[in-house]
Motif scaffolding. Structure first.
Motif, PDB file in Angstrom:
ATOM      1  N   ARG A 162      35.475  33.735  11.574  1.00 30.61           N
ATOM      2  CA  ARG A 162      35.102  32.498  12.251  1.00 30.61           C
ATOM      3  C   ARG A 162      33.973  31.787  11.500  1.00 30.61           C
ATOM      4  NH1 ARG A 162      35.546  30.176  17.330  1.00 30.61           N
ATOM      5  NH2 ARG A 162      33.676  29.193  18.163  1.00 30.61           N
ATOM      6  N   PHE A 163      33.003  32.573  11.017  1.00 34.26           N
ATOM      7  CA  PHE A 163      31.883  31.992  10.275  1.00 34.26           C
ATOM      8  C   PHE A 163      32.370  31.276   9.011  1.00 34.26           C
ATOM      9  CE2 PHE A 163      29.012  32.671   6.624  1.00 34.26           C
ATOM     10  CZ  PHE A 163      27.996  31.798   6.986  1.00 34.26           C
ATOM     11  N   LEU A 164      33.266  31.918   8.279  1.00 35.37           N
ATOM     12  CA  LEU A 164      33.761  31.308   7.043  1.00 35.37           C
ATOM     13  C   LEU A 164      34.496  29.997   7.328  1.00 35.37           C
ATOM     14  CD1 LEU A 164      35.034  34.506   5.182  1.00 35.37           C
ATOM     15  CD2 LEU A 164      32.948  33.200   4.729  1.00 35.37           C
ATOM     16  N   LYS A 165      35.242  29.942   8.419  1.00 34.90           N
ATOM     17  CA  LYS A 165      35.949  28.716   8.794  1.00 34.90           C
ATOM     18  C   LYS A 165      34.970  27.625   9.215  1.00 34.90           C
ATOM     19  CE  LYS A 165      40.296  30.857  10.258  1.00 34.90           C
ATOM     20  NZ  LYS A 165      41.207  31.119  11.413  1.00 34.90           N
ATOM     21  N   LEU A 166      33.972  28.002  10.015  1.00 40.05           N
ATOM     22  CA  LEU A 166      32.979  27.031  10.463  1.00 40.05           C
ATOM     23  C   LEU A 166      32.146  26.511   9.296  1.00 40.05           C
ATOM     24  CD1 LEU A 166      31.762  28.824  13.725  1.00 40.05           C
ATOM     25  CD2 LEU A 166      33.082  26.699  13.601  1.00 40.05           C
ATOM     26  N   LYS A 167      31.836  27.391   8.347  1.00 41.88           N
ATOM     27  CA  LYS A 167      31.053  27.008   7.175  1.00 41.88           C
ATOM     28  C   LYS A 167      31.827  26.006   6.313  1.00 41.88           C
ATOM     29  CE  LYS A 167      28.440  29.119   3.365  1.00 41.88           C
ATOM     30  NZ  LYS A 167      29.120  28.530   2.188  1.00 41.88           N
ATOM     31  N   ALA A 168      33.111  26.295   6.087  1.00 47.22           N
ATOM     32  CA  ALA A 168      33.944  25.392   5.291  1.00 47.22           C
ATOM     33  C   ALA A 168      34.052  24.025   5.960  1.00 47.22           C
ATOM     34  CB  ALA A 168      35.325  26.001   5.077  1.00 47.22           C
ATOM     35  N   LYS A 169      34.180  24.018   7.271  1.00 50.24           N
ATOM     36  CA  LYS A 169      34.293  22.767   8.032  1.00 50.24           C
ATOM     37  C   LYS A 169      33.004  21.957   7.939  1.00 50.24           C
ATOM     38  CE  LYS A 169      35.365  21.101  12.718  1.00 50.24           C
ATOM     39  NZ  LYS A 169      34.079  20.472  13.073  1.00 50.24           N
ATOM     40  N   ALA A 170      31.867  22.638   8.103  1.00 47.80           N
ATOM     41  CA  ALA A 170      30.578  21.953   8.043  1.00 47.80           C
ATOM     42  C   ALA A 170      30.326  21.365   6.657  1.00 47.80           C
ATOM     43  CB  ALA A 170      29.462  22.923   8.415  1.00 47.80           C
ATOM     44  N   GLU A 171      30.690  22.092   5.606  1.00 47.64           N
ATOM     45  CA  GLU A 171      30.492  21.602   4.234  1.00 47.64           C
ATOM     46  C   GLU A 171      31.410  20.427   3.938  1.00 47.64           C
ATOM     47  OE1 GLU A 171      31.157  25.108   1.944  1.00 47.64           O
ATOM     48  OE2 GLU A 171      29.064  25.809   2.144  1.00 47.64           O
ATOM     49  N   ARG A 172      32.643  20.493   4.414  1.00 50.76           N
ATOM     50  CA  ARG A 172      33.581  19.392   4.195  1.00 50.76           C
ATOM     51  C   ARG A 172      33.096  18.108   4.878  1.00 50.76           C
ATOM     52  NH1 ARG A 172      37.500  21.768   6.120  1.00 50.76           N
ATOM     53  NH2 ARG A 172      37.585  20.845   8.212  1.00 50.76           N
ATOM     54  N   GLU A 173      32.618  18.245   6.092  1.00 47.43           N
ATOM     55  CA  GLU A 173      32.131  17.078   6.816  1.00 47.43           C
ATOM     56  C   GLU A 173      30.863  16.515   6.184  1.00 47.43           C
ATOM     57  OE1 GLU A 173      31.731  18.563  10.761  1.00 47.43           O
ATOM     58  OE2 GLU A 173      33.860  18.281  11.259  1.00 47.43           O
ATOM     59  N   ALA A 174      30.031  17.383   5.608  1.00 47.61           N
ATOM     60  CA  ALA A 174      28.827  16.915   4.923  1.00 47.61           C
ATOM     61  C   ALA A 174      29.193  16.079   3.697  1.00 47.61           C
ATOM     62  CB  ALA A 174      27.969  18.108   4.512  1.00 47.61           C
ATOM     63  N   VAL A 175      30.175  16.536   2.947  1.00 44.99           N
ATOM     64  CA  VAL A 175      30.628  15.783   1.778  1.00 44.99           C
ATOM     65  C   VAL A 175      31.170  14.421   2.195  1.00 44.99           C
ATOM     66  CG1 VAL A 175      32.363  15.732  -0.073  1.00 44.99           C
ATOM     67  CG2 VAL A 175      31.110  17.846   0.404  1.00 44.99           C
ATOM     68  N   GLU A 176      31.912  14.375   3.291  1.00 46.64           N
ATOM     69  CA  GLU A 176      32.463  13.114   3.781  1.00 46.64           C
ATOM     70  C   GLU A 176      31.365  12.133   4.175  1.00 46.64           C
ATOM     71  OE1 GLU A 176      34.969  14.346   6.959  1.00 46.64           O
ATOM     72  OE2 GLU A 176      36.614  15.031   5.644  1.00 46.64           O
ATOM     73  N   ARG A 177      30.219  12.663   4.613  1.00 43.67           N
ATOM     74  CA  ARG A 177      29.083  11.804   4.978  1.00 43.67           C
ATOM     75  C   ARG A 177      28.208  11.468   3.785  1.00 43.67           C
ATOM     76  NH1 ARG A 177      28.743  15.732   9.191  1.00 43.67           N
ATOM     77  NH2 ARG A 177      26.982  16.678   8.077  1.00 43.67           N
ATOM     78  N   GLY A 178      28.551  12.039   2.636  1.00 45.47           N
ATOM     79  CA  GLY A 178      27.762  11.793   1.439  1.00 45.47           C
ATOM     80  C   GLY A 178      26.513  12.648   1.363  1.00 45.47           C
ATOM     81  N   GLU A 179      26.526  13.788   2.049  1.00 46.89           N
ATOM     82  CA  GLU A 179      25.369  14.675   2.069  1.00 46.89           C
ATOM     83  C   GLU A 179      25.626  15.915   1.220  1.00 46.89           C
ATOM     84  OE1 GLU A 179      24.832  15.559   6.155  1.00 46.89           O
ATOM     85  OE2 GLU A 179      24.360  13.494   6.751  1.00 46.89           O
ATOM     86  N   ASP A 180      24.548  16.615   0.908  1.00 42.61           N
ATOM     87  CA  ASP A 180      24.652  17.849   0.135  1.00 42.61           C
ATOM     88  C   ASP A 180      25.269  18.929   1.013  1.00 42.61           C
ATOM     89  OD1 ASP A 180      24.405  20.082  -1.416  1.00 42.61           O
ATOM     90  OD2 ASP A 180      22.216  19.995  -1.616  1.00 42.61           O
ATOM     91  N   PRO A 181      26.428  19.479   0.661  1.00 42.42           N
ATOM     92  CA  PRO A 181      27.063  20.506   1.495  1.00 42.42           C
ATOM     93  C   PRO A 181      26.218  21.762   1.661  1.00 42.42           C
ATOM     94  CG  PRO A 181      28.152  20.339  -0.631  1.00 42.42           C
ATOM     95  CD  PRO A 181      27.227  19.174  -0.540  1.00 42.42           C
ATOM     96  N   ALA A 182      25.304  21.991   0.704  1.00 43.69           N
ATOM     97  CA  ALA A 182      24.456  23.180   0.784  1.00 43.69           C
ATOM     98  C   ALA A 182      23.506  23.113   1.973  1.00 43.69           C
ATOM     99  CB  ALA A 182      23.670  23.352  -0.499  1.00 43.69           C
ATOM    100  N   THR A 183      23.260  21.914   2.487  1.00 38.61           N
ATOM    101  CA  THR A 183      22.346  21.746   3.616  1.00 38.61           C
ATOM    102  C   THR A 183      23.088  21.640   4.948  1.00 38.61           C
ATOM    103  OG1 THR A 183      22.363  19.334   3.414  1.00 38.61           O
ATOM    104  CG2 THR A 183      20.723  20.544   2.124  1.00 38.61           C
ATOM    105  N   ALA A 184      24.411  21.804   4.934  1.00 36.26           N
ATOM    106  CA  ALA A 184      25.207  21.658   6.155  1.00 36.26           C
ATOM    107  C   ALA A 184      24.836  22.723   7.173  1.00 36.26           C
ATOM    108  CB  ALA A 184      26.689  21.749   5.818  1.00 36.26           C
ATOM    109  N   LYS A 185      24.714  22.318   8.434  1.00 38.02           N
ATOM    110  CA  LYS A 185      24.392  23.243   9.511  1.00 38.02           C
ATOM    111  C   LYS A 185      25.686  23.827  10.061  1.00 38.02           C
ATOM    112  CE  LYS A 185      21.863  23.653  13.865  1.00 38.02           C
ATOM    113  NZ  LYS A 185      21.058  22.926  14.897  1.00 38.02           N
ATOM    114  N   VAL A 186      25.775  25.147  10.044  1.00 38.99           N
ATOM    115  CA  VAL A 186      26.977  25.836  10.494  1.00 38.99           C
ATOM    116  C   VAL A 186      26.825  26.236  11.961  1.00 38.99           C
ATOM    117  CG1 VAL A 186      28.539  27.767  10.079  1.00 38.99           C
ATOM    118  CG2 VAL A 186      27.323  26.707   8.163  1.00 38.99           C
TER     119      VAL A 186
END
Length: 393
Positions: A162-186
């Motif tokens: 579940r964590f890996l799925k949530l992490k991938a989702k948070a990083e993808r959405e961060a990229v779509e917003r133009g943000e650094d995926p490394a800072t995405a909140k999971v």
């Protein structure tokens, strides 16, 4: 040469289905009268706005599924059912419910309808739980005992997935917003009171598959199979469970082939009533209660109290360490506001202060509710039942 006067025609809107509205503006241009022509200018269509993501549409329930149960009377519920499925975790509430339901079914001569089902949780539940659930079923005379188990690993493995799925989702959405995926909140991967996916994944889902099997066995009836799903939930356990109905139609589990009625036979029982039924029945209960646990099932529960989780860490230190390691891996505490690391620290402090946990005498918890004399009578009855059915302690 005679010419026509210049004049404008008002804009004409021509709506069209399933496409953007076009604005059409027409005007006459100065031309020789005989060659007067209509010039049409079409405004470019505006870009169609992105459609917002809608919520998942509600599942359609088959028209044959009733809105309300036809009765709430225990004996009538059993008579009307084709199957009486008793969910057993082998905990105190499950066995008290089992004893009560089987007693009613025997009195009606309908014990053959009863099926006991245990959802196997693997190594995250207390040792001997599955064997105890089967032992209890045999002792009350139920011939059919079913074990169901979810695919996809136990709770700890599911938390990682579940964590890996949530992490991938948070990083993808961060990229779509133009943000650094490394800072995405999971989002938290552990189950919680507001996200009890553990129950649906490892208990309810597999049990529903059994309902499908039971339904297929009675397909010759030519009508929806009626299954009475017995659950040992009690109002005294929590405010949320207090709001549950003792009898209701489970429309989410029902369909055109099966109608599921949920029955909570001991919903109104107190702790004392549960233990008195256990004493009367003579059915063995799990030793975890004598150790001091207030509930069974998962050794460590996100909904359990701190005392239970600390005691579990003292009794199962290796498993507690696995939970702590998974906390680090997913970057979130096992329980909101209380990490497994803190639980282990508190368990270690108690071990240093009081020494290792000592095995309590059998019947320790029961004696708090029925007294020592009745507890001694219960232990004798339990041992007799075990001998009668060829079971060992």
């Amino acid at each position: 040469m005679q010419t026509a006067a210049l004049f404008d025609i008002p804009a004409i809107e021509t709506p069209a289905q399933d496409r953007p509205t076009l604005k059409v503006k027409a005007r006459f241009v100065r031309r020789p009268a005989l060659a007067e022509q209509l010039v049409v200018q079409v405004a470019p269509a505006a870009a169609e706005p992105a459609k917002p993501k809608g919520k998942r549409s509600a599942r359609k329930v088959h028209a044959s599924v009733p809105l309300k149960p036809s009765t709430t009377v225990p004996d009538e519920l059993i008579r009307d059912a084709d199957w009486v499925a008793v969910s057993s975790s082998a905990g105190k509430d499950s066995q008290a419910m089992l004893s009560y339901v089987v007693g009613r079914a025997k009195a009606l001569g309908m014990l053959d309808k009863v099926v006991v089902v245990h959802a196997d949780l693997g190594d995250i539940e207390w040792g001997g739980t599955k064997a105890l659930a089967e032992e209890q079923a045999r002792m009350v005379g139920v011939a059919r005992f079913e074990v169901v188990k979810a695919t996809g690993g136990d709770l700890l493995e599911r938390v990682k997935t579940r964590f890996l799925k949530l992490k991938a989702k948070a990083e993808r959405e961060a990229v779509e917003r133009g943000e650094d995926p490394a800072t995405a909140k999971v989002a938290p991967a552990w189950p919680s009171s507001s996200a009890r996916w553990c129950t649906s994944d490892v208990k309810r889902g597999p049990i529903w598959k059994l309902f499908t099997k039971l339904t297929a066995e009675l397909s010759h009836l030519g009508r929806p199979v009626r299954i009475l799903n017995c659950i040992g939930q009690r109002a005294a356990e929590s405010p949320k469970r207090a709001k549950l109905k003792a009898v209701e139609i489970d429309r989410s589990a029902s369909n055109g082939k099966r109608h599921i009625t949920t029955w909570r036979p001991i919903h109104g029982w107190s702790d004392a009533e549960v233990w008195r039924e256990i004493a009367r029945s003579g059915l063995p209960y799990h030793e975890a209660y004598d150790w001091g646990m207030s509930r069974l099932s998962c050794s460590f529960c996100v909904l359990g109290c701190e005392a239970d989780n600390v005691l579990a860490a003292r009794l199962r230190p290796a498993k507690a360490a696995e939970y702590a390691a998974r906390e680090v891996e997913v970057g979130a505490d096992f329980k909101h506001g209380l990490s497994m690391r803190e639980i282990i620290e508190r368990a270690a402090a108690l071990e240093e202060e009081r020494g290792p946990v000592k095995r309590p005498p059998a019947g320790t918890e029961l004696s708090k509710y029925v007294g020592k004399r009745k507890t001694a009578a219960y232990l004798a009855r339990r041992n007799d039942l075990r001998k009668r059915y060829g079971l060992t302690a």
